[in-house]
Design an enzyme around this catalytic site. Sequence first.
Site, PDB file in Angstrom:
ATOM      1  N   ASP A  30      48.098  58.918  -6.502  1.00 46.82           N
ATOM      2  CA  ASP A  30      48.551  58.288  -7.737  1.00 46.82           C
ATOM      3  C   ASP A  30      47.578  58.623  -8.868  1.00 46.82           C
ATOM      4  O   ASP A  30      46.419  58.205  -8.832  1.00 46.82           O
ATOM      5  CB  ASP A  30      48.618  56.765  -7.520  1.00 46.82           C
ATOM      6  CG  ASP A  30      49.422  56.061  -8.593  1.00 46.82           C
ATOM      7  OD1 ASP A  30      49.813  56.724  -9.575  1.00 46.82           O
ATOM      8  OD2 ASP A  30      49.658  54.848  -8.453  1.00 46.82           O
ATOM      9  N   ASP A  31      48.032  59.417  -9.827  1.00 43.22           N
ATOM     10  CA  ASP A  31      47.223  59.783 -10.998  1.00 43.22           C
ATOM     11  C   ASP A  31      46.088  60.755 -10.667  1.00 43.22           C
ATOM     12  O   ASP A  31      45.049  60.760 -11.334  1.00 43.22           O
ATOM     13  CB  ASP A  31      46.628  58.553 -11.703  1.00 43.22           C
ATOM     14  CG  ASP A  31      47.678  57.624 -12.282  1.00 43.22           C
ATOM     15  OD1 ASP A  31      48.877  57.881 -12.083  1.00 43.22           O
ATOM     16  OD2 ASP A  31      47.294  56.635 -12.939  1.00 43.22           O
ATOM     17  N   CYS A  70      54.551  57.085 -13.008  1.00 45.31           N
ATOM     18  CA  CYS A  70      54.756  56.768 -11.578  1.00 45.31           C
ATOM     19  C   CYS A  70      56.212  56.661 -11.132  1.00 45.31           C
ATOM     20  O   CYS A  70      56.666  57.416 -10.276  1.00 45.31           O
ATOM     21  CB  CYS A  70      54.051  55.465 -11.236  1.00 45.31           C
ATOM     22  SG  CYS A  70      52.269  55.525 -11.449  1.00 45.31           S
ATOM     23  N   ARG A  74      58.249  59.244  -8.577  1.00 44.98           N
ATOM     24  CA  ARG A  74      58.498  58.886  -7.172  1.00 44.98           C
ATOM     25  C   ARG A  74      59.994  58.955  -6.847  1.00 44.98           C
ATOM     26  O   ARG A  74      60.395  59.365  -5.749  1.00 44.98           O
ATOM     27  CB  ARG A  74      57.954  57.473  -6.907  1.00 44.98           C
ATOM     28  CG  ARG A  74      56.467  57.486  -6.756  1.00 44.98           C
ATOM     29  CD  ARG A  74      55.778  56.212  -7.212  1.00 44.98           C
ATOM     30  NE  ARG A  74      54.411  56.532  -7.554  1.00 44.98           N
ATOM     31  CZ  ARG A  74      53.413  56.527  -6.680  1.00 44.98           C
ATOM     32  NH1 ARG A  74      53.609  56.123  -5.459  1.00 44.98           N
ATOM     33  NH2 ARG A  74      52.200  56.904  -7.053  1.00 44.98           N
ATOM     34  N   LYS A 127      51.952  52.795  -1.877  1.00 42.25           N
ATOM     35  CA  LYS A 127      52.636  52.355  -3.096  1.00 42.25           C
ATOM     36  C   LYS A 127      54.070  52.880  -3.125  1.00 42.25           C
ATOM     37  O   LYS A 127      54.301  54.073  -2.982  1.00 42.25           O
ATOM     38  CB  LYS A 127      51.853  52.855  -4.309  1.00 42.25           C
ATOM     39  CG  LYS A 127      52.543  52.617  -5.634  1.00 42.25           C
ATOM     40  CD  LYS A 127      51.612  52.935  -6.779  1.00 42.25           C
ATOM     41  CE  LYS A 127      52.378  53.132  -8.074  1.00 42.25           C
ATOM     42  NZ  LYS A 127      51.496  53.412  -9.224  1.00 42.25           N
ATOM     43  N   HIS A 129      56.892  51.530  -5.618  1.00 47.09           N
ATOM     44  CA  HIS A 129      57.187  51.567  -7.054  1.00 47.09           C
ATOM     45  C   HIS A 129      58.584  52.074  -7.391  1.00 47.09           C
ATOM     46  O   HIS A 129      58.813  52.674  -8.459  1.00 47.09           O
ATOM     47  CB  HIS A 129      56.125  52.373  -7.818  1.00 47.09           C
ATOM     48  CG  HIS A 129      55.840  51.801  -9.171  1.00 47.09           C
ATOM     49  ND1 HIS A 129      54.931  52.335 -10.061  1.00 47.09           N
ATOM     50  CD2 HIS A 129      56.373  50.711  -9.808  1.00 47.09           C
ATOM     51  CE1 HIS A 129      54.915  51.613 -11.153  1.00 47.09           C
ATOM     52  NE2 HIS A 129      55.769  50.627 -11.036  1.00 47.09           N
ATOM     53  N   SER A 152      52.278  49.134  -8.983  1.00 48.25           N
ATOM     54  CA  SER A 152      50.932  49.668  -9.236  1.00 48.25           C
ATOM     55  C   SER A 152      49.840  48.631  -8.982  1.00 48.25           C
ATOM     56  O   SER A 152      50.050  47.426  -9.118  1.00 48.25           O
ATOM     57  CB  SER A 152      50.830  50.158 -10.680  1.00 48.25           C
ATOM     58  OG  SER A 152      51.727  51.215 -10.881  1.00 48.25           O
ATOM     59  N   HIS A 226      44.669  55.760  -9.181  1.00 43.66           N
ATOM     60  CA  HIS A 226      45.128  54.932 -10.310  1.00 43.66           C
ATOM     61  C   HIS A 226      44.117  53.807 -10.519  1.00 43.66           C
ATOM     62  O   HIS A 226      43.666  53.196  -9.553  1.00 43.66           O
ATOM     63  CB  HIS A 226      46.496  54.360  -9.916  1.00 43.66           C
ATOM     64  CG  HIS A 226      47.265  53.671 -10.996  1.00 43.66           C
ATOM     65  ND1 HIS A 226      46.838  52.490 -11.557  1.00 43.66           N
ATOM     66  CD2 HIS A 226      48.450  53.970 -11.593  1.00 43.66           C
ATOM     67  CE1 HIS A 226      47.731  52.101 -12.457  1.00 43.66           C
ATOM     68  NE2 HIS A 226      48.718  52.989 -12.502  1.00 43.66           N
ATOM     69  N   ASP A 278      51.566  62.044  -7.995  1.00 41.97           N
ATOM     70  CA  ASP A 278      52.752  61.683  -8.775  1.00 41.97           C
ATOM     71  C   ASP A 278      52.692  62.077 -10.251  1.00 41.97           C
ATOM     72  O   ASP A 278      53.722  62.217 -10.902  1.00 41.97           O
ATOM     73  CB  ASP A 278      53.027  60.172  -8.671  1.00 41.97           C
ATOM     74  CG  ASP A 278      51.963  59.339  -9.362  1.00 41.97           C
ATOM     75  OD1 ASP A 278      50.816  59.802  -9.515  1.00 41.97           O
ATOM     76  OD2 ASP A 278      52.278  58.200  -9.767  1.00 41.97           O
ATOM     77  N   ASN A 279      51.497  62.194 -10.803  1.00 39.20           N
ATOM     78  CA  ASN A 279      51.343  62.598 -12.219  1.00 39.20           C
ATOM     79  C   ASN A 279      49.866  62.875 -12.458  1.00 39.20           C
ATOM     80  O   ASN A 279      49.019  62.593 -11.603  1.00 39.20           O
ATOM     81  CB  ASN A 279      51.870  61.529 -13.189  1.00 39.20           C
ATOM     82  CG  ASN A 279      51.294  60.159 -12.982  1.00 39.20           C
ATOM     83  OD1 ASN A 279      51.978  59.259 -12.492  1.00 39.20           O
ATOM     84  ND2 ASN A 279      50.019  59.968 -13.301  1.00 39.20           N
ATOM     85  N   LYS A 299      48.320  62.279 -17.688  1.00 44.64           N
ATOM     86  CA  LYS A 299      49.389  61.317 -17.411  1.00 44.64           C
ATOM     87  C   LYS A 299      50.095  60.858 -18.680  1.00 44.64           C
ATOM     88  O   LYS A 299      49.443  60.555 -19.682  1.00 44.64           O
ATOM     89  CB  LYS A 299      48.774  60.103 -16.712  1.00 44.64           C
ATOM     90  CG  LYS A 299      49.702  58.921 -16.520  1.00 44.64           C
ATOM     91  CD  LYS A 299      49.018  57.808 -15.749  1.00 44.64           C
ATOM     92  CE  LYS A 299      49.916  56.599 -15.603  1.00 44.64           C
ATOM     93  NZ  LYS A 299      49.355  55.610 -14.669  1.00 44.64           N
TER      94      LYS A 299
HETATM   95 MG    MG Z   1      50.850  57.601 -11.165  1.00 41.37          MG
END
Ligand code: MG
Length: 456
Positions: A30-31, A70, A74, A127, A129, A152, A226, A278-279, A299
């Site tokens: 995540d991130d 996010c 996803r 996660k 989301h 998150s 994240h 994811d980003n 992001k």
């Molecule tokens: Mg993310």
Amino acid sequence: MLRYCLPALLLLCCTTADAQSPNVVVIFCDDLGYGDLGCFGHPSIATPNLDRMATEGQRWTEFYVAACVCTPSRAALQTGRYPIRNGMCSSTRRVLFPDSKGGLPAGETTIGSMLHQHGYATHAIGKWHLGHLPQFLPTSHGYDSYFGIPYSNDMDAVKEAPRGKARFNDPKTDYFNVPLMRGEDIVERPADQHTITKRFTDEAVKLITQQKDKPFFIYLAHNLPHVPLFVSKDFTDVSRRGLYGDVIEEIDWSVGQVLSALKEQGVADNTLVVFTSDNGPWNSFRQQGGSAGLLRDGKGSTWEGGMREPTIFWWPGKIKPGVVMDQGSTLDLLPTIASITGATKPGDRVLDGYDLSPVLFDGKAGPRNEMFYYHGEECYAVRSGMYKAHFKTKTSYTGQRQAEIHDPPLLYHLGHDPSEEYDIAKDYPEIIAAIREVKAKHEASVEPADNQLNKR
Ligand code: MG
């Protein structure tokens, strides 16, 4: 009679997994920034397990997510569809929040539900989301089990927590009243985020160890790096990069544990493992965010740093090791996994992914030639071949309130200029005309979907 039954029996044989069917593990961060791994050039974060995974497998340098935040990213991974097609993106509420009433619609086919129908054991960890209400959780989307947080790790901030970004500077786990769930039940609240990476890893290792006669799919979605950043005691102050590096080095350890478990159980040579995120990095958090390396921005933006991710495919003895510079996307995972497992892709809807098997196993050229960069419901930029045109731009989370419109669009050659510094639009009007056509054709293929992110 037998003559008439035979085709049906053959069909059954072809569409049901057996003990020899390959397992699949998708590890999703995540991130995580493009430049945050040793094997993607980071000078002070040590990632020996990921580096080894990259050496043994394929390191993809032009691999994209389908959204720069996010939830939509996803949704795209799970369904193989741009989130605009299933209502999982919004320009106003860009992700799902604890007060959201929407989620991934029941009619969508996830990788989990596709493989579940095919006879796989399917497990989601980490996660999600894609909706925290019961009808949207992994257990309602084809997963046999779920252990993780539904949104998150910075959400549900308690009112006693310091305000704004101050709560991230020396974060306490009880500032964030995030639930930890098993199945549809909350088993801990607030989730102890210091031990969360370890516990997600233990769950994955346990499932790999328990696997018996069924092939399995594990979706292991770490909720880090994240912000807020948390690590276990074992990874406190281990990295030259500080706390952010500690977090990545714990994730790297986790990857090592997963790969070791696959080897110990004797299934490594029958398992595809994919690692990505994811980003891009959350730049507005400065040193608490990661690095996109030489890519621009992070992001929340449709510059390369927001949507190009460090990606590794691993399958010992099967995947041709090397560095792949072809385009790929999380959109391609569902069709690729369908191809290698024999599962049936949903045939009644538009899919935006390609089967990457020819690249993974035969070293052939990649099938993907274009990428659409969405910001909420709007396509801001298009990549076609090596060229990328920006019709609109907006920096990540810093300062710029309104998107800037570009007409003619900005144009970059991503091979010559991966950092998107030198606009060459005036020299290539014919390329811009061709990209306009690609964009128009894509947009004409999108049917409006009921927006899920604005529901509350
Ligand atoms: Mg993310």
